[in-house]
Design a protein around this motif. Sequence first.
Motif, PDB file in Angstrom:
ATOM      1  N   UNK A 147       0.991  -1.176  -0.078  1.00  0.00           N
ATOM      2  CA  UNK A 147      -0.151   0.136   0.238  1.00  0.00           C
ATOM      3  C   UNK A 147       0.945   1.429  -0.033  1.00  0.00           C
ATOM      4  N   UNK A 148       1.945   1.240   0.588  1.00  0.00           N
ATOM      5  CA  UNK A 148       2.776   2.372   0.656  1.00  0.00           C
ATOM      6  C   UNK A 148       2.994   3.100  -0.837  1.00  0.00           C
ATOM      7  N   UNK A 199      -5.887   0.565   6.497  1.00  0.00           N
ATOM      8  CA  UNK A 199      -4.798   0.428   5.294  1.00  0.00           C
ATOM      9  C   UNK A 199      -3.335   0.027   5.569  1.00  0.00           C
ATOM     10  N   UNK A 200      -3.370  -0.170   6.981  1.00  0.00           N
ATOM     11  CA  UNK A 200      -2.153  -0.762   7.689  1.00  0.00           C
ATOM     12  C   UNK A 200      -1.888  -2.416   7.583  1.00  0.00           C
ATOM     13  N   UNK A 201      -0.953  -2.994   7.035  1.00  0.00           N
ATOM     14  CA  UNK A 201      -1.106  -4.543   6.981  1.00  0.00           C
ATOM     15  C   UNK A 201      -1.277  -4.915   8.492  1.00  0.00           C
ATOM     16  N   UNK A 249     -12.378   6.058  11.512  1.00  0.00           N
ATOM     17  CA  UNK A 249     -13.380   5.435  10.290  1.00  0.00           C
ATOM     18  C   UNK A 249     -12.620   4.256   9.554  1.00  0.00           C
ATOM     19  N   UNK A 250     -13.048   3.223   9.296  1.00  0.00           N
ATOM     20  CA  UNK A 250     -12.518   2.068   8.574  1.00  0.00           C
ATOM     21  C   UNK A 250     -13.555   1.591   7.670  1.00  0.00           C
ATOM     22  N   UNK A 251     -12.961   1.202   6.526  1.00  0.00           N
ATOM     23  CA  UNK A 251     -13.658   0.432   5.524  1.00  0.00           C
ATOM     24  C   UNK A 251     -13.954  -1.150   6.255  1.00  0.00           C
ATOM     25  N   UNK A 281      -7.356  -0.551   0.219  1.00  0.00           N
ATOM     26  CA  UNK A 281      -7.346  -0.782   1.573  1.00  0.00           C
ATOM     27  C   UNK A 281      -7.717  -2.119   1.968  1.00  0.00           C
ATOM     28  N   UNK A 282      -7.120  -3.068   2.901  1.00  0.00           N
ATOM     29  CA  UNK A 282      -7.413  -4.293   3.328  1.00  0.00           C
ATOM     30  C   UNK A 282      -8.742  -4.227   4.147  1.00  0.00           C
TER      31      UNK A 282
END
Length: 191
Positions: free
Chosen positions: A1-2, A112-114, A138-140, A151-152
């Motif tokens: 993602x970076x 978005x963080x692994x 806020x998260x998907x 994003x994961x």
Amino acid sequence: MSLFFRAAYRFGFKPWDSGVTAPELVAFVESNPGGKALDLGCGTGTNCIYLAQHGWDVTGVDFVPRAIRLAKTKAQRAGVTPRLIVGDVTRLVDMGVGDGYRLIFDVGCFHSIPDSGRAAYVRGATAVAAPGATMLLFCFLRGEGSRRPGPRGVARGEVRERFATTWDVVSEQAGSPFAGYEAAWYTLRKR
């Protein structure tokens, strides 16, 4: 993602960067006195600028240097001086962002963080938050077996589980779906 985020800022493809302050943040600020705030994954600084304009001592962190440069330009134009740092949100203590934050705000960074970095994110956010601090997150949400690009996201129940040792989930509300992703807003309070 970076690499994705660096390229997105370079080429101007940033659909998440609407330039509009999140209504959830506005509602919080309108009902809470100022203090120290930390915006994790601050991007081009829209929410940092809003917080600074409303009397908050705000620090924004993003790992994309171009995003921080844009945030500094926007803040200067707005006549405010939030502290804006290029850095890794999974290493907050090492970065020296300070502590005593009454508000931690995150629109789309944690999701978005692994998975391997999420525990470090939680430890860092916990370490820099004041007792009784609020986190607006806020998260998907990721569906079972989902393999969408982007994003994961977070698994259902993941926020509650990852933050359980020191934070209470005060509320979980459906967020506006975006690009086919279900979303949620979480309000957490540090014990």
